[in-house]
Design an enzyme around this catalytic site. Structure first.
Site, PDB file in Angstrom:
ATOM      1  N   VAL A  49       0.825  -1.207   0.000  1.00 34.69           N
ATOM      2  CA  VAL A  49       0.000   0.000   0.000  1.00 34.69           C
ATOM      3  C   VAL A  49       0.864   1.263   0.000  1.00 34.69           C
ATOM      4  O   VAL A  49       0.342   2.359   0.029  1.00 34.69           O
ATOM      5  CB  VAL A  49      -0.970   0.041   1.207  1.00 34.69           C
ATOM      6  CG1 VAL A  49      -1.958  -1.092   1.133  1.00 34.69           C
ATOM      7  CG2 VAL A  49      -0.203   0.004   2.529  1.00 34.69           C
ATOM      8  N   LYS A  80       4.190  14.248  -7.297  1.00 34.97           N
ATOM      9  CA  LYS A  80       3.878  14.652  -5.926  1.00 34.97           C
ATOM     10  C   LYS A  80       4.795  15.807  -5.533  1.00 34.97           C
ATOM     11  O   LYS A  80       6.021  15.679  -5.580  1.00 34.97           O
ATOM     12  CB  LYS A  80       4.084  13.472  -4.968  1.00 34.97           C
ATOM     13  CG  LYS A  80       3.892  13.830  -3.496  1.00 34.97           C
ATOM     14  CD  LYS A  80       4.205  12.649  -2.584  1.00 34.97           C
ATOM     15  CE  LYS A  80       4.149  13.049  -1.122  1.00 34.97           C
ATOM     16  NZ  LYS A  80       4.518  11.941  -0.219  1.00 34.97           N
TER      17      LYS A  80
END
Length: 498
Positions: A49, A80
């Site tokens: 994850v 990002k």
């Protein structure tokens, strides 16, 4: 004096850590004679994850010769520029931890000290106005950092969001092309040599795989370092009480934001990570203060798009093995330690483990001085990141739940207490050795969490106030103008990947 070189490196476990290690080993350790073997079982799942990173990932990809557009296509990645924190200082608060730096230093004096002195003057504005990454985040825009130091865009830095499973598969293809051998199978036994080293592992199908150096990438189980060699684990749960997470993907939403969002809730926080094909969501919480069903209900109630899979539950303990290299075993990734994903440091710590192992790569003697130095450096890395994460919880005025009462009032590590006290006095930040987070990161989080200095560095008073004030106003305007010319994030991404 010559010593027998390592002939066979055995990597136990796949996933992100295993295949990062394998890809790097294939490129830098494989020489046609030395063998690199990775053992993994398709029957054993990976955590998978960890989808958000920090700018150091660019260095790792560059060392492997990875083309950025190819990487983004293969991993469904996006850009990002930082992290948005919602509800951490107060339930209604918001701040940004951007990548890159703020403004420009003047005569060697830190920009944030200039801002601290002038912050109440007209036209100065908030600290974030001097960060091109912050301003771009507000506009959902993205552009590559400029090399011209005169451009405000030179202050930007970026990382990625990506699908961790796709990244592991991408690295596997590269590793195998570089000579790494993958063996499918479940390990059922570990053999020890007379001197206590790990000699070999045995698989369910009867295969015996011997090696000289074993890299434990077996995840939380820590099969070799923890279970076999008995290296202890230092729990930091008294400072970082969150010990559960639930993850669920959802459909992609627009706009495609160039940042991770971390939203605090009554017993922890929730993440939102935008990828090309979906959005990663999850909730992190302390089981002492919230049960699993309540956490799942909270997560599902806060989604901004329909889920595309069932929620997945995870358990963990924040902390680190007392040694990450013991005998002929080095633990990389979760097998060595875990710090919750609040600042996206898990992949960075994998990267650090690999680079420091290469810098101290042993021969068959496994010299203790090399092991000791590795353990010292990696321990310092874990502890410095630990302190940075604790800061987010402790520096708060939230008193709306037992969880926030606990973290707000808990005793701190001395290393963090000193940092906070020095900043509160005159805004000073001191970093030690190769600490991950630089001064701008500490400044962003300390100010964002409401830690306001009582003063500023008196050396600033040697500068002419009017010239400093004029310079700040010009920097602020130049940053706004430069970012206004950047395309939306989804357009910049499409231009990159075609």
């Amino acid at each position: 004096m010559t010593h027998a070189p390592i002939d066979h490196v055995v990597i136990v476990g796949g996933g992100t850590a295993g295949w990062m290690m394998a890809a790097a080993a294939g490129r830098y350790l494989y020489n046609g004679t030395r063998r690199i073997t990775l053992i993994e079982s398709d029957a054993i799942g990976t955590v998978g994850v960890g989808e958000a990173t920090i700018p150091s990932i660019l260095n790792f990809n560059a060392l492997l010769g990875i083309d950025e557009a190819e990487f983004l296509r293969a991993t469904q990645g996006s850009f990002k520029l930082g992290i948005e924190f919602v509800g951490w200082h107060r339930p209604d608060s918001r701040y940004v931890h951007p990548f890159g730096h703020y403004g420009r230093d003047i005569q060697g004096l830190n920009f944030h000290q200039l801002w601290l002195k002038m912050r109440n003057q007209a036209g100065v504005g908030p600290m974030g106005d001097y960060s091109a990454s912050t301003v771009a985040m507000e506009r959902a825009a993205f552009g590559m950092p400029r090399s011209d130091p005169r451009s405000p865009l030179s202050s930007m830095a970026y990382a990625y969001h990506f699908d961790a499973g796709l990244y592991a598969a991408f690295l596997r293809r590269r590793a195998e092309a570089d000579g790494v051998t993958r063996v499918e199978g479940r390990i059922v036994a570990v053999e020890r040599a007379p001197n206590g080293d790990v000699a070999a592992v045995r698989l369910e199908d009867g295969q015996r795989i011997a090696g000289d150096l074993f890299v434990d990438c077996s995840g939380f189980r820590s099969l070799l370092l923890g279970e076999t060699l008995g290296v202890g684990f230092d729990s930091w749960s008294h400072w970082l009480p969150c010990d559960r997470a639930i993850a669920v993907p959802t459909e992609r939403t627009e706009p495609l934001l160039p940042y991770t969002r971390a939203t605090a809730h009554q017993a922890g926080w929730q993440w939102r990570i935008p990828l090309q094909h979906r959005t990663g969501n999850g909730v992190v919480y302390a089981s002492r203060f919230m049960d699993d069903d309540a956490a799942e209900q909270l997560l599902l109630s806060q989604l901004d798009a329909p889920p595309t899979a069932a929620p997945r539950r995870l358990s963990f303990t924040a902390g680190c093995r007392t040694r990450l290299w013991e005998r002929n075993v080095v633990a990389v990734g979760l097998a060595g330690g875990f710090l919750e994903p609040l600042e996206s440091t898990s992949i960075h710590l994998i990267q650090q483990g690999i680079s420091k192992l290469f810098a101290l790569f042993p021969d068959k003697r496994m010299a203790s001085v090399e092991r000791d130095e590795y353990n010292r450096q990696m321990g310092d890395n874990y502890r410095s990141i630990r302190d940075f994460i604790i800061l987010h919880y402790h520096a708060t005025v939230r008193d709306d739940s037992p969880f926030w009462d606990h973290v707000r009032t808990m005793p701190l590590p001395d290393t963090l207490s000193r940092k906070i006290a020095l900043f509160r006095e005159k805004g000073r930040i001191f970093r030690y050795e190769d600490e991950l987070f630089a001064t701008p990161s500490w400044v962003a989080v300390l100010l964002g969490q409401g830690v306001t200095p009582d003063g500023y560095d008196p050396v600033i008073d040697a500068l002419d106030d009017e010239r400093v004030l004029t310079a700040l106003r010009q920097m602020r305007q130049a940053t706004a103008t430069a970012v206004a010319g950047l395309p939306p994030h989804h357009v910049a991404l499409a231009q990159m990947i075609g």
